[in-house]
Motif scaffolding. Structure first.
Motif, PDB file in Angstrom:
ATOM      1  N   ALA A  78      19.830  25.363  11.683  1.00  0.00           N
ATOM      2  CA  ALA A  78      21.160  25.128  12.369  1.00  0.00           C
ATOM      3  C   ALA A  78      20.779  25.699  13.937  1.00  0.00           C
ATOM      4  CB  ALA A  78      22.037  26.218  11.543  1.00  0.00           C
ATOM      5  N   THR A  79      19.933  26.318  14.036  1.00  0.00           N
ATOM      6  CA  THR A  79      19.483  26.749  15.300  1.00  0.00           C
ATOM      7  C   THR A  79      18.233  26.342  15.983  1.00  0.00           C
ATOM      8  OG1 THR A  79      18.589  28.932  14.919  1.00  0.00           O
ATOM      9  CG2 THR A  79      20.925  28.764  14.842  1.00  0.00           C
TER      10      THR A  79
ATOM     11  N   THR B 212      14.904  26.224  13.455  1.00  0.00           N
ATOM     12  CA  THR B 212      14.170  24.814  13.340  1.00  0.00           C
ATOM     13  C   THR B 212      12.732  25.163  13.867  1.00  0.00           C
ATOM     14  OG1 THR B 212      16.316  23.611  14.020  1.00  0.00           O
ATOM     15  CG2 THR B 212      14.053  22.583  14.289  1.00  0.00           C
ATOM     16  N   ALA B 213      12.271  25.799  14.849  1.00  0.00           N
ATOM     17  CA  ALA B 213      10.849  26.018  15.242  1.00  0.00           C
ATOM     18  C   ALA B 213      10.415  26.970  14.087  1.00  0.00           C
ATOM     19  CB  ALA B 213      10.992  26.929  16.612  1.00  0.00           C
ATOM     20  N   ARG B 214      11.086  27.534  13.434  1.00  0.00           N
ATOM     21  CA  ARG B 214      10.439  28.412  12.295  1.00  0.00           C
ATOM     22  C   ARG B 214      10.143  27.603  11.249  1.00  0.00           C
ATOM     23  NH1 ARG B 214      13.705  32.490  12.530  1.00  0.00           N
ATOM     24  NH2 ARG B 214      15.314  31.520  11.201  1.00  0.00           N
TER      25      ARG B 214
ATOM     26  N   GLU C  78      16.585  21.034  22.192  1.00  0.00           N
ATOM     27  CA  GLU C  78      17.832  20.253  21.397  1.00  0.00           C
ATOM     28  C   GLU C  78      17.511  18.965  21.052  1.00  0.00           C
ATOM     29  OE1 GLU C  78      20.547  21.688  20.564  1.00  0.00           O
ATOM     30  OE2 GLU C  78      20.654  23.645  21.799  1.00  0.00           O
ATOM     31  N   LYS C  79      16.942  18.097  22.006  1.00  0.00           N
ATOM     32  CA  LYS C  79      16.608  16.839  21.399  1.00  0.00           C
ATOM     33  C   LYS C  79      15.596  16.680  19.959  1.00  0.00           C
ATOM     34  CE  LYS C  79      14.697  12.343  23.574  1.00  0.00           C
ATOM     35  NZ  LYS C  79      13.439  12.110  22.590  1.00  0.00           N
ATOM     36  N   LEU C  80      14.750  17.409  20.164  1.00  0.00           N
ATOM     37  CA  LEU C  80      13.750  17.226  18.900  1.00  0.00           C
ATOM     38  C   LEU C  80      14.547  17.788  17.931  1.00  0.00           C
ATOM     39  CD1 LEU C  80      11.176  17.182  17.416  1.00  0.00           C
ATOM     40  CD2 LEU C  80      10.380  19.333  18.390  1.00  0.00           C
ATOM     41  N   ALA C  81      15.370  18.866  17.870  1.00  0.00           N
ATOM     42  CA  ALA C  81      16.056  19.481  16.838  1.00  0.00           C
ATOM     43  C   ALA C  81      17.106  18.185  16.304  1.00  0.00           C
ATOM     44  CB  ALA C  81      16.667  20.677  17.277  1.00  0.00           C
ATOM     45  N   GLY C  82      17.830  17.741  17.088  1.00  0.00           N
ATOM     46  CA  GLY C  82      18.730  16.671  16.751  1.00  0.00           C
ATOM     47  C   GLY C  82      18.166  15.461  16.163  1.00  0.00           C
TER      48      GLY C  82
END
Length: 205
Positions: free
Chosen positions: A26-27, A31-33, A55-59
């Motif tokens: 969600a954040t 996501t990094a964790r 944001e690009k990688l997370a998306g």
């Protein structure tokens, strides 16, 4: 316990313990964790320490998850899919195209590694310099391997109340992803059996 990157990705949608659904992607921080928790599974494919979680990688990871969960739903059919997204699944053809396109972003060749004190293992050699691209491609390839392998036949959606996980069935009678889900399902069944009062026993009938 055996872990699979595709199942780990699908399981970032989970029961939050209070009747709702939690999203581990969600954040950017969560996501990094999650990515760093997969470091061991992804060893030989990508160095998670070299990633820049933006944001690009997370998306891209979230969209890949949508495709994987749609294909998981297809894999468990005709049984019901996870309740988390059963009403808004990506169409199967779109999910296939997305998964294959993500895997194709990185051109790789297999490399055999055989340490003196360990069994041989297969790694990959890649010319891709962008660690973020390598991560998404590695997750996509892992999903392809899972869905084309024998574990697909044991994939199930947990049917315990409020649970939204997929799991790999490890024995013949397993219905739930973990014992606590089994306890919750049995308690719900017991409540349903004993809470309904037959009409003939009601006062005035």
């Amino acid at each position: 316990m055996e872990r699979w990157p595709a199942l780990e990705l699908a399981s970032t949608i989970r029961h939050d313990g209070t009747g709702g659904v939690a999203d581990d992607l969600a954040t950017l921080q969560s996501t990094a964790r999650w990515i760093h928790q997969q470091g061991e599974l992804l060893a030989g494919h990508v160095d998670v320490a070299a990633l820049t979680v933006d944001e690009k990688l997370a998306g891209e990871i979230v969209e890949l998850r949508r495709a994987v969960r749609a294909l998981f739903a297809q894999a468990v059919s005709p049984a019901p899919p996870s309740r988390a997204d059963a009403h808004r699944l990506m169409p199967v053809e779109q999910a296939l195209a997305h998964l294959n396109a993500a895997a194709a972003r990185e051109a790789i060749v297999p490399q055999l590694d055989w340490p003196a004190d360990a069994p041989p293992r297969v790694g990959v050699l890649s010319d891709e310099s962008d660690a973020n691209v390598r991560l998404v491609a590695a997750l996509a390839r892992a999903a392809i391997d899972f869905l084309s392998g024998p574990r697909r036949e044991q994939l199930r959606a947990c049917n315990a109340p409020s649970c939204v996980r997929y799991f790999v069935k490890s024995h013949g009678r397993q219905e739930w992803c973990k014992p606590s889900c089994g306890n919750r399902a049995r308690a719900a069944r017991h409540y349903q059996r004993h809470s309904a009062t037959p009409a003939r026993d009601l006062p005035g009938t």
